[in-house]
Write an enzyme that holds these catalytic residues in place. Structure first.
Site, PDB file in Angstrom:
ATOM      1  N   CYS A 150      26.718  15.699 -16.062  1.00 24.61           N
ATOM      2  CA  CYS A 150      27.691  15.595 -14.961  1.00 24.61           C
ATOM      3  C   CYS A 150      29.123  15.600 -15.469  1.00 24.61           C
ATOM      4  O   CYS A 150      30.051  15.218 -14.758  1.00 24.61           O
ATOM      5  CB  CYS A 150      27.425  14.356 -14.102  1.00 24.61           C
ATOM      6  SG  CYS A 150      25.759  14.303 -13.435  1.00 24.61           S
ATOM      7  N   MET A 206      23.123  13.901  -8.258  1.00 26.90           N
ATOM      8  CA  MET A 206      23.210  14.563  -6.961  1.00 26.90           C
ATOM      9  C   MET A 206      24.301  15.623  -6.973  1.00 26.90           C
ATOM     10  O   MET A 206      25.345  15.444  -7.598  1.00 26.90           O
ATOM     11  CB  MET A 206      23.512  13.551  -5.852  1.00 26.90           C
ATOM     12  CG  MET A 206      22.371  12.600  -5.609  1.00 26.90           C
ATOM     13  SD  MET A 206      22.634  11.535  -4.195  1.00 26.90           S
ATOM     14  CE  MET A 206      21.138  10.551  -4.306  1.00 26.90           C
ATOM     15  N   GLY A 207      24.031  16.704  -6.274  1.00 29.72           N
ATOM     16  CA  GLY A 207      25.014  17.760  -6.100  1.00 29.72           C
ATOM     17  C   GLY A 207      24.604  18.586  -4.901  1.00 29.72           C
ATOM     18  O   GLY A 207      23.462  19.019  -4.821  1.00 29.72           O
ATOM     19  N   GLY A 238      20.665  19.117  -3.694  1.00 32.89           N
ATOM     20  CA  GLY A 238      20.283  17.746  -3.360  1.00 32.89           C
ATOM     21  C   GLY A 238      20.309  16.786  -4.527  1.00 32.89           C
ATOM     22  O   GLY A 238      21.336  16.633  -5.182  1.00 32.89           O
ATOM     23  N   GLY A 251      28.204  21.431  -5.632  1.00 30.98           N
ATOM     24  CA  GLY A 251      29.262  20.633  -6.230  1.00 30.98           C
ATOM     25  C   GLY A 251      28.745  19.973  -7.509  1.00 30.98           C
ATOM     26  O   GLY A 251      27.567  20.078  -7.851  1.00 30.98           O
ATOM     27  N   ALA A 276      18.141  14.741  -8.031  1.00 31.28           N
ATOM     28  CA  ALA A 276      17.131  14.830  -9.085  1.00 31.28           C
ATOM     29  C   ALA A 276      16.926  13.425  -9.652  1.00 31.28           C
ATOM     30  O   ALA A 276      17.829  12.869 -10.290  1.00 31.28           O
ATOM     31  CB  ALA A 276      17.579  15.788 -10.180  1.00 31.28           C
TER      32      ALA A 276
END
Length: 234
Positions: free
Chosen positions: A190, A160-161, A172, A88, A174
């Site tokens: 993002c 986060m993704g 996860g 995501g 970074a």
């Protein structure tokens, strides 16, 4: 429920190679879950990977390609690669000086709530940064960890993704520790315009011991998830 988490620090590793490895572990856990239907005594594995990637930009499955501000030739000149991936979120950068964490968990071993999962990952980072005297928080509607939310000085320190299928997670977070922030100038991080990116090094005005930060994140992850960390490094 198996709350043991196999921990591996992969060191510096190519993004695609690491992505393939994540997919391999993910598929292994899914197969365990299928086998568990016939034999309930089977335990599903959990993993937590640390890695540092060479310069790379990654775009989430719903991301906008226009948020990458470089041509293919410019990417090559900067020694950076680019991948559209199955997590995501939108676009982000990974590179040296950044701690990337990939929990590959069967959430049925912990709790079946993706929202809670993301909040716990954020909390592990927030608690870690607090140990350095850094006050960070969440930004409503924007996954990750931030400074000064709601002000003109809002800036993100951790992106986060994740992907989750059959309650198994991958990808996860970074965390920017000693990373060269100049690489973020080549994207709209993002997909969010007008908000800056920062690092621990910038906020503390000094180089930070990355190994120490890794241990602190792992400690808070273990506490939040009531997990038992098992060193699985080869």
């Amino acid at each position: 429920m198996n709350k043991k988490v196999k921990f591996q620090d992969l060191g510096s590793k190519d993004y695609k190679e690491t992505w393939d490895y994540q997919e391999e572990l993910f598929a292994r856990i899914v197969q365990q879950k299928i086998a568990k239907r016939e034999n309930p005594t089977i335990e599903t594995d959990n993993y937590f990977l640390y890695v540092e990637h060479p310069h790379v930009y990654t775009l989430g499955k719903s991301g906008d390609f226009s948020n990458l501000l470089l041509s293919e030739k410019q990417l090559e000149e900067k020694g950076a690669s680019f991948y559209k991936i199955n997590r995501g979120g939108d676009i982000t950068y990974h590179g040296p000086g950044q701690i990337v964490g990939y929990p590959i968990l069967d959430l049925e071993n912990f709790f079946t709530d993706i929202h809670k999962y993301l909040r716990f990952l954020e909390e592990a980072i927030i608690l870690t940064l607090a140990e350095y005297g850094l006050k960070t928080e969440r930004s409503p509607g924007e996954t990750g960890v931030w400074f000064d939310v709601g002000t003109p000085f809002a800036r993100k320190i951790c992106a986060m993704g994740v992907r989750a299928s059959r309650w198994v997670t991958m990808h996860g977070f970074a965390l920017n520790v000693n990373v060269d922030l100049g690489y973020f100038d080549n994207i709209i991080p993002c997909g969010i315009r007008g908000k800056a990116v920062t690092s621990m090094q910038v906020e503390l005005n000094k180089q930070v011991n990355e190994e120490e930060v890794k241990q602190k994140i792992l400690k808070h992850f273990q506490t939040l998830f009531l997990a038992s960390i098992i060193n699985d490094n080869c």
